[in-house]
Design an enzyme around this catalytic site. Sequence first.
Site, PDB file in Angstrom:
ATOM      1  N   LYS A  53       0.828  -1.213   0.000  1.00 32.48           N
ATOM      2  CA  LYS A  53       0.000   0.000   0.000  1.00 32.48           C
ATOM      3  C   LYS A  53       0.864   1.265   0.000  1.00 32.48           C
ATOM      4  CE  LYS A  53      -2.518   0.279   3.611  1.00 32.48           C
ATOM      5  NZ  LYS A  53      -1.570   1.064   4.438  1.00 32.48           N
ATOM      6  N   ARG A  95       2.605   8.244   6.965  1.00 35.86           N
ATOM      7  CA  ARG A  95       2.943   8.105   8.381  1.00 35.86           C
ATOM      8  C   ARG A  95       4.449   7.902   8.577  1.00 35.86           C
ATOM      9  NH1 ARG A  95      -0.465   3.152  10.258  1.00 35.86           N
ATOM     10  NH2 ARG A  95       0.150   2.427   8.189  1.00 35.86           N
ATOM     11  N   LYS A 128       8.643  -5.745   9.981  1.00 36.12           N
ATOM     12  CA  LYS A 128       8.641  -5.060   8.690  1.00 36.12           C
ATOM     13  C   LYS A 128      10.032  -4.817   8.129  1.00 36.12           C
ATOM     14  CE  LYS A 128       4.253  -2.544   8.692  1.00 36.12           C
ATOM     15  NZ  LYS A 128       3.634  -1.205   8.602  1.00 36.12           N
ATOM     16  N   PHE A 139      -3.349  -0.332   7.173  1.00 38.96           N
ATOM     17  CA  PHE A 139      -3.956  -1.646   6.943  1.00 38.96           C
ATOM     18  C   PHE A 139      -5.105  -1.568   5.931  1.00 38.96           C
ATOM     19  CE2 PHE A 139      -2.296  -2.404  11.432  1.00 38.96           C
ATOM     20  CZ  PHE A 139      -1.153  -3.016  10.984  1.00 38.96           C
ATOM     21  N   PHE A 155       3.157  -8.380  -8.771  1.00 40.27           N
ATOM     22  CA  PHE A 155       4.374  -9.032  -8.304  1.00 40.27           C
ATOM     23  C   PHE A 155       4.969  -9.855  -9.448  1.00 40.27           C
ATOM     24  CE2 PHE A 155       3.128  -7.621  -4.283  1.00 40.27           C
ATOM     25  CZ  PHE A 155       4.025  -7.993  -3.294  1.00 40.27           C
ATOM     26  N   TRP A 160       6.524  -0.702  -8.126  1.00 35.97           N
ATOM     27  CA  TRP A 160       7.719  -1.232  -7.456  1.00 35.97           C
ATOM     28  C   TRP A 160       8.867  -1.323  -8.457  1.00 35.97           C
ATOM     29  CZ3 TRP A 160      11.474  -4.841  -7.715  1.00 35.97           C
ATOM     30  CH2 TRP A 160      12.211  -5.112  -6.547  1.00 35.97           C
TER      31      TRP A 160
END
Length: 562
Positions: A77, A100, A111, A307, A387, A415
Site C-alpha cells: 500500500k 505516516r 517489517k 492496513f 508481483f 515497485w
Amino acid sequence: MNVKPTVKSDIEIAQQSPMKPIIEIAEKLGINEDDLELFGRYKAKLTTESLKKIETKKSGKIILVTSINPTPAGEGKSTVTVGLGDAFTKIGKKAIIAMREPSLGPTMGVKGGATGGGYSQVLPMEDINLHFTGDLHAITTANNALAAFIDNHLQQGNQLQIDQRRIVWKRALDINDRALRKIVIGLGGPVQGVPREDGFDITVASEIMAVLCLATDLQNLKERLGRMVVAYNFDKQPVTVADLGVQGALTMLLKEAVKPNLVQTIEHTPAFIHGGPFANIAHGCNSVIATKTASKLADYVITEGGFGADLGAEKFLHIKARSAGIKPEAVVIVATIRALKMHGGVPKNDLGREDVHALTIGYSNLKKHIETIQSFGLPFVVAINRFITDTENEVNMLVDLCKQENIPVSLTEVWEKGGAGGVDLAHKLLDVIEKAESNFQPLYDLSDPLEDKILTIAQKVYGAEKVEFSPKAKKQLQDFDGFGWGHLPICMAKTQYSLSDDPTKLGRPTDFTITIRELKPSIGAGFIVALTGEVMTMPGLPKLPAALKMDVDENGKAIGLF
C-alpha cells in the site's frame, strides 16, 4: 546459460538513488529556505510561521489509498502511495504525498522498514526508518513525563484522590517488548514511590500520538492534551491532564514534533512524513497538520490509511476526515494477486504456483472492501499491485472479475517502474474524479449512541451478524455516556488480518459475531476505543526479528533495512 538477473533490495535502491537538497524540493512548492528548519541537507520541518502563511490558500484534492486485509504475502500500500504520487508528477500534475512515520517496533521486529519499496520509496530511507527528526522520541518523552507526574502526585499526598487501582495511563517505549506489558512499580519502601501495577504501550499506541496527529495547531494540541483521561478517583470520576496542571509542560515537549516533516521520493516528488498511530489500535493516519498543509501546497494529495479499508479507511473517514473537515475526492484500493490467493486458502509457501481458482475465492475479500468504500459515497479505483510471480492467467482473471462488475481497475507496476508504473492508475483516478463526484457521507451520526456506532461499523464495514458486549464493556457504555462522552466517534481496535475479530478467518467470513471486551476513552484524541479480540498495545518480537539482519558498514551506512 540463462543467468537470473539480480533483484536489488529496497535499501540498495534507496542508497543508490541521488537526492536533491530539500531546499530545492521546497522551492517547487513555493516554500523558501527561511520557512524551513533544516535537519541536514535532505530533511526539514516547516516553521510555524510558514504554516500560518498558507492557511488561506485554496485546498487541493485528497486521494486516500487503502487496501484489502493484509497478509504475510504483502500488499504494498505504501509503495503504491509513493508510486502514485510520482505518477501524478510524471503526467504534469502538482502532487504531494502525505504518509505516516514508521515505528521502530515493527521496523526492528517484522517489517524491516516502511517507506515504500523498489523504485517507489521516500528518501532518505535510512533516516526515516530510524530516528528521523525525533518526533517519536518526543512523544515517548511526553508520555513518560506524564506517567512520572501521576506517580509523583500519588507520592506527594494525592490531592486529587486518584485511585491507584484505576490509573489508566501507561508508560511507553518505541520498540516491541512483551516483557513490559504488565509490570509492578514503586517497590522498595516509602521513599521509592507508591507500589502499583503498571505497563508499557508501544509509543505509536500512546494517546499522545493520536492527539498530535489530530491536532490542528499548537493551541489545539494543548487543549487536547489537557482533556486526556489518566485515571479515576475514589468516586470513580475521571481525572485529566488538566486536573494535574501539566498540559503546558507536555505541549512544550512536543512543540517541535507538531511541525510536519518534508522529504522527497526517489523521483523527487515532495512528501510529508509526519505522525504514525497504529491502525489496529488507534486511528492509523498521518497528521491532520501534514495532510492539510499538503493540500494548500499542491493540487493533489496522495495519502494513506493503515492496513485494510476495514481499519485505516474507516477511521480516516469517520475520525480524521470528520474532525479535520477533510473531504476525500477518491479512494485507491490496493490488492495483490498473492494476497488474494492467501485469502482464497493458499499457504504462503505455495503462492508462487498459479492458482486461478483460489484467486477467484479470495476476490471476495476485495469485493467487501469495495462495497465499504461505495457505502461512504466515494469514487474509487482498484490498483492491482503486480508481483513478479503473478501469471498472465491470474492477472487477466482478476482484471476480468473487476470489469464484469464495472469496477475501475488498473494494473500497477510502481515497485519495478516507479512513477511510470502508476501512470495508468493516475489517469483512471482523474477520470473517476471528473465523472463520479464524491458524495462522501459517514455511516453513522455522532449523535447516535456509542453502542449503535459500534454495531454500524461491525455490520456495514466488517459484515458481522451481531455484536456482543462483555459485562465490563456494558458498564463502561453507561459510565461513558454519563461522563458526556457519548457524542464521540468510535475507534475499533481489531486485528488487521481479518474482517472479523479472529485473525484466522481470511477471505470474507460470514455469520460471525464481534465481541467488545472493553472500552477505552481517548478524550484528548476525541474518540472512544472499542477493544476486540486479543489486540496488543505492546507487540512482541518474532522468533527471528528483522533486527538480526541489520548492521552498519565501516562508513556508517545502514545494512538490512528492507
